[in-house]
Structure formats: C-alpha cells, structure tokens
Design a protein around this motif. Structure first.
Motif, PDB file in Angstrom:
ATOM      1  N   ALA A  84       0.681  -1.494  -0.253  1.00 19.01           N
ATOM      2  CA  ALA A  84      -0.271  -0.075  -0.072  1.00 19.01           C
ATOM      3  C   ALA A  84       0.623   1.139   0.208  1.00 19.01           C
ATOM      4  O   ALA A  84       2.004   1.257   0.595  1.00 19.01           O
ATOM      5  CB  ALA A  84      -0.727  -0.169   1.023  1.00 19.01           C
ATOM      6  N   PRO A 104       2.416   4.695   1.399  1.00 18.62           N
ATOM      7  CA  PRO A 104       2.361   5.466   2.576  1.00 18.62           C
ATOM      8  C   PRO A 104       1.128   6.423   2.830  1.00 18.62           C
ATOM      9  O   PRO A 104       1.112   7.792   1.352  1.00 18.62           O
ATOM     10  CB  PRO A 104       4.074   5.705   2.599  1.00 18.62           C
ATOM     11  CG  PRO A 104       4.373   6.081   0.793  1.00 18.62           C
ATOM     12  CD  PRO A 104       3.822   4.679  -0.019  1.00 18.62           C
ATOM     13  N   PRO A 105       1.201   6.437   3.374  1.00 20.53           N
ATOM     14  CA  PRO A 105      -0.194   8.290   3.909  1.00 20.53           C
ATOM     15  C   PRO A 105       0.193   9.053   4.045  1.00 20.53           C
ATOM     16  O   PRO A 105       1.771   9.104   4.055  1.00 20.53           O
ATOM     17  CB  PRO A 105      -0.686   7.436   4.938  1.00 20.53           C
ATOM     18  CG  PRO A 105       0.717   6.817   6.186  1.00 20.53           C
ATOM     19  CD  PRO A 105       0.939   5.922   5.196  1.00 20.53           C
ATOM     20  N   PRO A 106       0.116   9.671   2.737  1.00 21.81           N
ATOM     21  CA  PRO A 106       0.571  11.630   2.548  1.00 21.81           C
ATOM     22  C   PRO A 106       0.556  12.115   4.120  1.00 21.81           C
ATOM     23  O   PRO A 106      -0.073  11.750   5.268  1.00 21.81           O
ATOM     24  CB  PRO A 106      -0.654  12.378   2.289  1.00 21.81           C
ATOM     25  CG  PRO A 106      -1.797  11.634   2.657  1.00 21.81           C
ATOM     26  CD  PRO A 106      -1.366   9.866   2.790  1.00 21.81           C
ATOM     27  N   GLY A 146       1.157  14.310   7.088  1.00 19.42           N
ATOM     28  CA  GLY A 146       0.022  15.575   8.202  1.00 19.42           C
ATOM     29  C   GLY A 146       0.212  17.651   7.631  1.00 19.42           C
ATOM     30  O   GLY A 146       1.704  16.804   8.120  1.00 19.42           O
ATOM     31  N   ASP A 178      -3.649  18.992  16.196  1.00 17.47           N
ATOM     32  CA  ASP A 178      -4.434  17.456  15.477  1.00 17.47           C
ATOM     33  C   ASP A 178      -6.290  17.354  15.983  1.00 17.47           C
ATOM     34  O   ASP A 178      -6.250  16.846  15.040  1.00 17.47           O
ATOM     35  CB  ASP A 178      -3.386  16.390  16.082  1.00 17.47           C
ATOM     36  CG  ASP A 178      -2.143  16.111  16.041  1.00 17.47           C
ATOM     37  OD1 ASP A 178      -2.021  16.629  14.366  1.00 17.47           O
ATOM     38  OD2 ASP A 178      -1.050  15.227  16.061  1.00 17.47           O
TER      39      ASP A 178
END
Length: 253
Positions: free
Chosen positions: A134, A136-138, A140, A173
């Motif tokens: 998958a 990688p998440p962008p 934050g 956050d």
C-alpha cells in the motif's frame, strides 16, 4: 517417541536441503528463460537495418524489449504479474510473427496464444505472488512540526517546553481547522527551540537567560492552548444557543 522403522529415511534431511536450494535457485532465475527465446532477433535487427526495413526493425525491437519487460514483471512477484508477463510475451510474439515474418493475422494470433499459454504453464504457481504494498499515507499538516519537536525532545534540558509544545500539537491534531491561528506561533517557537537544541547537543553551555526564556515560551504555549480552547468553548456556546432557539421555533421546547 521413536518413528517406526518404515518411516526412517536417512536421506530426508539431504533431500530437504536440495529441494530448498533448488527452490531458491528457481526463484532467483524466475523469468530469465524468456529472453533466451528471442536470441534469433539479434541478428535479425542487423539484417533489417541493412535492408532498410523499418517495419521489420520495429517488430524485432519490440520482440526483444517486451520479453525483457515481462521478465521484470515476473520478478516483482506481485499478484497478477504472471498474467501480465504472459500478455507481454504474447504481444511480442504476435508482433514479430505478424509485422516481421508477415505470417498473416490468423497465424500471428495463433502463435501469440501459444506464447501466452506457454508462459502461463511455465510460471503459474512457481512463486507465491503477494499484493502490491500500500502507498504510504500522505504527510499530515503537522508532520514537519512533529519532526522538529522530536529533535527538541531529544535534548533533556528542553523537556518542559517540549512537553508544552507537544500538548499544543495534540490540540491542533484534534482540530486542524485551528492550525492557521497557530502557524506563525509554531514556526517561531519550533525554529528557535530547534536551533537551541542543536547548539546544546554540540556542547554549548546554556546562557544565564535561557531558563527564563524557556519559561516565557512555555507560558506562551499554555496561553495559546487556553485561547484555542476558549474559542472552542465560544463556538460550542453559540451552537447551543442556536439549537435551543431553533427548538423553540419548531415547538419542541
């Protein structure tokens, strides 16, 4: 517990090692046989160049390139790569037969189907294919701030202000829409603290005014948190009043 005599096999371990070595060799050479089938195209490239046959040259070039791409696809080991490699091999065979050898469309399709089937028979199930990893998440909006804070936290003499800044980041956050209100604050404080941490880690002695500066920065961080929470409380109060008024207008209260 001792095995029955008919289950004793003195060659069991040796066979297991040989099978393991063969499996490793087979996986390491997976797909390398495909380009060997295209070696007659190497002299054909020279012939087509001498003849000036652009169509034959393109067919020979694709016949060499597509199997190499098929090998690269096979060796990735991702789910569905065997099917993709078989399609690439079939396309290469069909182009060479149709464009290069001028066999006609039916024969070219028949040869392409044979190449597809042969590739599937050779490599289907030869290696366990896995799903593609998958992405990688962008990162934050606070990723850079977290990296800076990690460097600041590594300096024990900045533990107090680092904890206060961590609490600010936790609040942001939870409500990232408040980030524009604190962006300048974070830039100034984290940049300054990061520089101080670098100097301290390099062996610099803290000046007399540094404890007071850190206390002021910690106070500013606490005040920012109080300000953000006060605005949240104000927004909640407005929502409660609006909802109560609407309920009265609708006759529910």
């Amino acid at each position: 517990m001792q095995r029955p005599i008919w289950q004793n096999d003195p060659w069991r371990d040796g066979r297991a090692k040989v099978e393991g070595a063969f499996s490793t060799f087979r996986n390491g050479t997976r797909g390398l046989l495909l380009p060997l089938f295209t070696w007659p195209l190497l002299p054909d490239v020279v012939v087509e160049v001498v003849r000036g046959n652009a169509q034959g040259l393109v067919a020979a070039g694709l016949g060499l390139l597509l199997p190499i791409l098929a090998v690269r696809t096979l060796r990735r080991g991702r789910r569905g790569d065997t099917r993709r490699a078989a399609v690439l091999t079939a396309v290469a065979t069909g182009l060479v037969a149709g464009m290069g050898a001028q066999t006609g469309v039916p024969v070219a399709l028949l040869l392409a189907a044979g190449a597809w089937l042969g590739t599937r028979l050779m490599y289907d199930g030869a290696q366990v294919e896995v799903e593609a990893p998958a992405p990688p998440p962008p990162p934050g909006p606070l990723a850079e701030a977290r990296e800076r804070l990690a460097r600041i936290t590594a300096e024990p003499r900045l533990a107090g202000i680092a904890q206060a800044m961590d609490a600010v980041l936790d609040d942001l956050d939870a409500r990232p829409d408040r980030l524009p209100l604190a962006r300048r604050f974070l830039a100034v404080h984290l940049d300054g603290l990061d520089r101080i941490a670098q100097r301290l880690s390099a062996g610099a002695e803290p000046p007399p005014g540094m404890p007071q500066l850190l206390d002021d920065m910690q106070t500013a961080a606490d005040e920012l948190r109080n300000k953000l929470r006060a605005e949240e409380s104000m927004a909640l109060d407005i929502q409660v009043k609006v909802l109560a008024e609407r309920l009265r207008q609708e006759g529910y209260a």
